[in-house]
Design a protein around this motif. Structure first.
Motif, PDB file in Angstrom:
ATOM      1  N   ASP A  53       6.068   9.106   4.201  1.00 48.39           N
ATOM      2  CA  ASP A  53       4.851   8.668   3.528  1.00 48.39           C
ATOM      3  C   ASP A  53       3.676   9.539   3.976  1.00 48.39           C
ATOM      4  O   ASP A  53       2.859   9.133   4.793  1.00 48.39           O
ATOM      5  CB  ASP A  53       4.609   7.186   3.881  1.00 48.39           C
ATOM      6  CG  ASP A  53       3.372   6.650   3.191  1.00 48.39           C
ATOM      7  OD1 ASP A  53       2.906   7.309   2.251  1.00 48.39           O
ATOM      8  OD2 ASP A  53       2.882   5.591   3.593  1.00 48.39           O
TER       9      ASP A  53
ATOM     10  N   GLY B 242       5.043   6.835  -7.673  1.00 40.05           N
ATOM     11  CA  GLY B 242       4.778   6.126  -6.425  1.00 40.05           C
ATOM     12  C   GLY B 242       5.874   6.245  -5.389  1.00 40.05           C
ATOM     13  O   GLY B 242       5.620   5.981  -4.226  1.00 40.05           O
ATOM     14  N   GLN B 243       7.063   6.607  -5.776  1.00 42.75           N
ATOM     15  CA  GLN B 243       8.161   6.646  -4.808  1.00 42.75           C
ATOM     16  C   GLN B 243       8.622   8.079  -4.579  1.00 42.75           C
ATOM     17  O   GLN B 243       9.149   8.732  -5.487  1.00 42.75           O
ATOM     18  CB  GLN B 243       9.314   5.767  -5.287  1.00 42.75           C
ATOM     19  CG  GLN B 243       8.979   4.302  -5.087  1.00 42.75           C
ATOM     20  CD  GLN B 243       9.767   3.397  -5.984  1.00 42.75           C
ATOM     21  OE1 GLN B 243      10.397   3.847  -6.945  1.00 42.75           O
ATOM     22  NE2 GLN B 243       9.718   2.113  -5.708  1.00 42.75           N
TER      23      GLN B 243
ATOM     24  N   ARG C 185      -0.174  -2.474   0.582  1.00 44.97           N
ATOM     25  CA  ARG C 185       1.075  -1.738   0.438  1.00 44.97           C
ATOM     26  C   ARG C 185       1.770  -2.070  -0.873  1.00 44.97           C
ATOM     27  O   ARG C 185       2.339  -1.196  -1.518  1.00 44.97           O
ATOM     28  CB  ARG C 185       2.006  -2.030   1.631  1.00 44.97           C
ATOM     29  CG  ARG C 185       1.425  -1.566   2.961  1.00 44.97           C
ATOM     30  CD  ARG C 185       2.377  -1.824   4.096  1.00 44.97           C
ATOM     31  NE  ARG C 185       3.491  -0.894   4.051  1.00 44.97           N
ATOM     32  CZ  ARG C 185       3.470   0.328   4.558  1.00 44.97           C
ATOM     33  NH1 ARG C 185       2.396   0.763   5.177  1.00 44.97           N
ATOM     34  NH2 ARG C 185       4.502   1.115   4.470  1.00 44.97           N
TER      35      ARG C 185
ATOM     36  N   GLN D 194       0.226  -0.188  -3.615  1.00 47.55           N
ATOM     37  CA  GLN D 194       0.643   1.223  -3.621  1.00 47.55           C
ATOM     38  C   GLN D 194       2.152   1.379  -3.739  1.00 47.55           C
ATOM     39  O   GLN D 194       2.674   2.485  -3.564  1.00 47.55           O
ATOM     40  CB  GLN D 194       0.164   1.900  -2.326  1.00 47.55           C
ATOM     41  CG  GLN D 194      -1.342   1.937  -2.230  1.00 47.55           C
ATOM     42  CD  GLN D 194      -1.843   2.534  -0.921  1.00 47.55           C
ATOM     43  OE1 GLN D 194      -1.065   2.819  -0.021  1.00 47.55           O
ATOM     44  NE2 GLN D 194      -3.134   2.704  -0.815  1.00 47.55           N
ATOM     45  N   GLU D 195       2.833   0.265  -3.996  1.00 47.57           N
ATOM     46  CA  GLU D 195       4.286   0.258  -4.162  1.00 47.57           C
ATOM     47  C   GLU D 195       4.991   0.846  -2.938  1.00 47.57           C
ATOM     48  O   GLU D 195       5.986   1.571  -3.060  1.00 47.57           O
ATOM     49  CB  GLU D 195       4.680   0.989  -5.442  1.00 47.57           C
ATOM     50  CG  GLU D 195       4.012   0.363  -6.652  1.00 47.57           C
ATOM     51  CD  GLU D 195       4.675   0.746  -7.948  1.00 47.57           C
ATOM     52  OE1 GLU D 195       5.864   1.079  -7.926  1.00 47.57           O
ATOM     53  OE2 GLU D 195       3.997   0.695  -8.975  1.00 47.57           O
ATOM     54  N   LEU D 196       4.452   0.563  -1.774  1.00 50.31           N
ATOM     55  CA  LEU D 196       5.098   0.962  -0.526  1.00 50.31           C
ATOM     56  C   LEU D 196       5.886  -0.223   0.012  1.00 50.31           C
ATOM     57  O   LEU D 196       5.574  -1.373  -0.325  1.00 50.31           O
ATOM     58  CB  LEU D 196       4.038   1.371   0.509  1.00 50.31           C
ATOM     59  CG  LEU D 196       3.209   2.598   0.145  1.00 50.31           C
ATOM     60  CD1 LEU D 196       2.033   2.757   1.106  1.00 50.31           C
ATOM     61  CD2 LEU D 196       4.066   3.843   0.188  1.00 50.31           C
TER      62      LEU D 196
END
Lengths: 435, 544
Positions: free
Chosen positions: A73, A114-115, B386, B389-391
């Motif tokens: 990240d 996002g991923q 989170r 932010q799609e974490l």
């Protein structure tokens, strides 16, 4: 005389396969190469060189980090660095070039996806299928989790179709804007893609959300699903011309002529939509090595940072180079829109030019962990001799009269005795911005 | 203290320094750095701010040799050292290191830095006694020095500096000091004068004040610092005495709540890689922030405290920090790879970071309540961010730990991606208040281990807690190497991406680092303030 623009290039005394043409092949098909590699190419000829730039043996690993997921990240910095590292150090030069083109062609952004893992896997998909059959690549992308998230196909369900993926499939991926399809075709294509979604970050077909009714798409009629849609689309003649234009604009000239497009589209069809086979014809053609193609494009930021380091025969920090390219407007993994990056002259603005100039200056001074330090790569001799060496390293030993005059003027200054300043001066010549 | 004292006592026996036992030296044993020290060949030249002296160059070389030929050193490192020795031989015209040492400084020698009056530029110098030296060899050696290195030498002394006039003046000013029988003394002896210590810039940012503020206060009017260095096959020991104290230094002294008094440190959790025990009052720093910090940073900290107050529903400083006693001890605890059953392997074996602090009043109910509220609210706010932010996010739940005590845990949601768990899912922030201590950790596993150690100590009849004075840090290099090796693939990737190295080279470099770490024994660093002096020790053993 053979009027086929794709007729093979045969070196002659008037049109030799010299350092300039070898440099052109390395830039367009391999992000540049060291002077030693380019000189070897001159000895071996274009066909053998292209083979070197293309080849990966069966079962050979793509790279040492193939199995290592990049999910750190860090705002995409590791992903950018990994892609830059492959361009810098990878052995499969043409594959990397093709992946670079496809990332712009099928522009998908981490900002929405996002991923990092999903984005990384889409880029690896380009590496795996980029030189294979176009219809297989197209189908894999329609089933790619990052693409599905990017174009909202996860909300495309029977009864409430979302047209985003279907529209871009026609408009930007396979046919071209207004090329043989109607709004009705888009609506019907969207129905075919219903139920194609993502679960636990993997592609999944939700059959109860798929519209299994009859559709009429591009003149064909049936209870089509996504696979049928991709097959029908890829078989269209407009698609062959669209793919040919994309390849020509990237590898040869930003504005290809109609006869060139038709000739390449015919080869593409004849090769069963095999992108690798089509490219091999293109990259060994008279058209590719023509004066019209030479330095006809403006380097994008990745071409600039990776190409300069490779031409110096050096290595550098992929993290730093990724960050530099980002600063110049090309953040790998983050295209500005579904249409990708604005190319050619759009890369050169007052702000990005300053960034390019500063990059050149810092690189010449040995920044970015550049090894060997650029100033160490110039052989000894007079400033004029070292300037010629720098022009050979970076500019195919071929610059125009205005650049020659600028360089001569520089050589009359005390700074010419400083190798870093000399290299910087050569990197700032207009030719250094051209691909 | 059971854990640290034996190491000190052992080092003391090995190295022959009575001060190493932690006993306060008798007044006549304390050294004044400004007074002549017999190991050096001459009185200090005017303006000297720092110096190192030795009484036998060959002994220094022997000690280095002994250290670098430790059996566990990786072959490549030994090769590199061998090449360095060979390069030195080349540079000196074929002279071996031992010969070089004998030629250059057969007797006492001193390497120093002066700052001449009216100048700001430090000037290095070397003075070496030549009694019994190889004059011919020295001439050959000096011929190889660059022409801009100033040298003066005769039968008795060699003086080297960067300025000829200065070297000449040094030679003419040499006042020989009597020789001592220093053969069994420390290998190297040195000092930094008050003038040099006072040149250190003042700390004004929060981290600098918290960690170094007290020491810097001691520097401000210390009479100087002297040190000895010993190294050999057993390891390295650097012992220093600062002739000054941080105690009684106004607002900065209040950062050391226990001053020079011993205080109890919590027991080490199993699998500890490193620990840092600080006798430092965070509450005082935050209260006195306007006096100790720059205005902008004090204001920024004040803003952060407002948020902390809102999260805890009370005063963060007076309600939570003031309820904690010092020392604050940070343990770095190795993650033990476990069989996760159906779960995919973790991407990164991140160690747990565990902070343990005693409660001033073990019966206090209010402070733990505020801490739990702050922890829960923080998890909630971070989880919302989170998810946005799609974490990978955390869910807060209560688990039972050793001794059946309650742990408030921010647990990562199950990861279902195609790849191994991302880095953040190796973290599970945990808070627990038990056995008279607060335990705040980055992993539930770390918390469990800290609680288990506290639980064992509490249930052991007649348990004697460890005590220390001042600040202490310990590191287990071999265990650290084992932890890093489990993450070698990611570390190689990082090296390649940051420096552009070839993967094979990055892996070799890491293997060398692991080899060196495996070859080292425990590292211990201590800073102990006293009423008039401050004692500093660094000990590093070599694994045998």
């Amino acid at each position: 005389m053979n009027r086929d623009p794709l007729a093979p290039f045969e070196p002659t005394p008037r049109e030799p396969f010299d350092l300039a043409r070898s440099g052109h092949l390395f830039r367009r098909a391999g992000f540049g190469g060291s002077l030693a590699d380019r000189e070897r190419a001159v000895r071996e000829g274009p066909a053998k060189t292209l083979e070197r730039l293309t080849g990966r043996g069966p079962g050979e690993r793509v790279d040492e980090f193939e199995d290592l997921p990049i999910v750190k990240d860090d705002g995409g910095a590791s992903l950018r660095a990994y892609r830059i590292w492959r361009m810098l150090a990878g052995r499969h030069r043409l594959q990397e070039r093709m992946s670079h083109l496809l990332h712009d062609w099928f522009a998908t952004s981490l900002v929405k996806v996002g991923q990092l893992g999903a984005m990384s896997r889409q880029l690896r998909l380009f590496d795996q299928l980029g030189l294979g059959r176009f219809d297989e690549l197209l189908l894999a992308l329609c089933q790619d989790p990052a693409m599905i998230r990017w174009l909202d196909n996860d909300s495309n369900v029977a009864g409430r179709p979302n047209e985003n993926l279907a529209r871009e499939l026609f408009e930007l991926f396979a046919l071209g804007r207004g090329q043989g399809y109607t709004e009705h075709d888009i609506q019907e294509a969207a129905r075919a893609l219903t139920g194609w979604t993502v679960k636990d970050q993997r592609f999944r077909v939700e059959h109860r959300r798929h519209d299994d009714g009859t559709k009429q798409i591009l003149g064909a009629r049936g209870a089509f699903d996504g696979e049928d849609l991709v097959r029908i689309t890829a078989e269209r003649p407009e698609s062959a011309r669209f793919v040919a234009r994309k390849l020509l604009a990237f590898f040869v000239h930003p504005e290809p002529a109609d006869d060139e497009i038709e000739a390449l589209a015919a080869r593409y069809r004849a090769f069963g939509r095999d992108l690798g086979a089509t490219l091999r014809v293109l990259l060994t053609s008279r058209l590719f090595f023509s004066e019209r193609a030479y330095r006809s494009r403006i380097k994008d930021p990745v071409d600039l940072v990776v190409g300069t380091v490779r031409n110096l025969g050096a290595t550098a920090s992929p993290m730093d180079l990724g960050s530099e390219a980002l600063g110049m407007g090309l953040g790998i993994g983050e295209p500005p829109s579904v249409e990708g990056w604005a190319q050619e002259r759009a890369w050169l603005t007052s702000a990005t030019w300053l960034r390019r100039a500063n990059f050149a200056g810092r690189l010449a001074q040995g920044a970015f962990h550049c090894d060997p330090a650029p100033r160490a790569v110039l052989d000894g001799g007079t400033p004029t001799e070292r300037a010629e060496h720098a022009v050979a390293l970076l500019l195919d030993s071929r610059i125009g009269e205005p650049s020659r005059a600028r360089l001569d003027a520089f050589l009359r200054t005390p700074a010419a005795h400083d190798d870093a300043a000399l290299l910087h001066a050569v990197m700032l010549l207009p030719e250094a911005q051209l691909l | 203290m059971p854990t640290i004292r034996p190491a000190l006592a052992l080092a003391c026996l090995l190295l022959g320094d009575p001060g190493a036992t932690g006993q306060t030296p008798a007044p006549d044993q304390e050294r004044n750095p400004a007074s002549p020290t017999s190991a050096r060949p001459t009185d200090l030249p005017a303006g000297t701010v720092a110096w190192i002296a030795w009484h036998d160059g060959a002994r220094v070389v022997d000690a280095l040799e002994a250290l670098t030929t430790a059996p566990d050193l990786p072959a490549r490192v030994r090769l590199a050292l061998g090449l360095a020795r060979a390069a030195a031989v080349g540079a000196t015209g074929g002279m071996r290191l031992e010969e070089l040492a004998h030629t250059l400084s057969p007797g006492r020698a001193m390497l120093g830095l002066t700052i001449p009056p009216g100048s700001d530029r430090p000037r290095p110098f070397l003075i070496a006694e030549q009694d019994g030296g190889d004059r011919e060899g020295l001439d050959k050696l000096l011929d190889r020095l660059p022409s801009d290195v100033a040298r003066v030498h005769d039968d008795r002394y060699l003086v080297i500096s960067d300025d000829m006039a200065f070297a000449n003046q040094l030679r003419s000013d040499i006042l020989p000091t009597p020789k001592d029988e220093a053969g069994d003394g420390p290998l190297l002896r040195g000092a930094i004068t008050a003038a040099a210590l006072q040149r250190t810039p003042p700390q004004r940012e929060p981290g600098g004040v918290f960690f170094l503020g007290p020491l810097q206060a001691a520097f401000a009017d210390a009479a100087g610092l002297d040190f000895t260095l010993d190294l050999g096959a057993e390891g390295i020991r650097l012992a220093a005495t600062l002739h000054g104290t941080p105690l009684g230094r106004g607002a900065l002294s209040a950062l050391l709540p226990h001053a020079d008094q011993p205080r109890v440190v919590p027991p080490r959790p199993e699998g500890t890689l490193a620990s840092l025990s600080l006798d430092r009052s965070l509450a005082h720093l935050l209260r006195a922030r306007d006096d100790l910090l720059r205005a902008g940073e004090a204001a920024q900290l004040g803003g952060g405290l407002t948020i902390a107050d809102a999260l805890s529903g009370g005063s963060f400083v007076e309600g939570i920090l003031a309820a904690l006693d010092e020392p604050f001890t940070l343990f770095v605890v190795a993650h033990e790879p476990q069989d996760n059953g159906a779960l995919e392997p973790r991407l990164f074996d991140l160690p747990g970071f565990v902070l343990v602090a005693p409660l001033r009043d073990p019966e206090d109910q209010r402070a733990p309540e505020l801490m739990q509220r702050a922890f829960g609210n923080l998890m909630l706010a971070d989880g919302a961010r989170r998810r946005q932010q799609e974490l990978p996010s955390f869910v807060t739940r209560k688990l039972r730990g050793p001794g059946d005590v309650e742990m408030l845990v921010g647990e990562p949601i199950d990861w279902r991606g195609p790849e191994p768990w991302p880095v953040e899912t190796t973290i599970s922030p945990t808070l627990s208040v038990a056995f008279g201590h607060v335990v705040l950790a980055s992993t539930v596993e770390g918390t469990r281990r800290a609680l288990q150690a506290l639980c064992d100590a509490a249930s052991e009849p007649g348990h004697r807690a460890d005590t220390v004075v001042g600040d202490h840090a310990e590191l287990d290099p071999a265990a650290l190497a084992a932890m890093l090796e489990r993450n070698a693939d990611l570390l190689v990737f990082d090296e390649v991406m940051k420096k552009g190295l070839a993967p094979a080279k990055a892996r070799r470099n890491l293997d060398d680092l692991f080899g060196v770490l495996r070859g080292l024994g425990p590292l211990h660093i201590a800073v102990e303030p006293g009423p008039t002096t401050t004692r500093m020790v660094l000990e590093l053993e070599v694994a045998r």
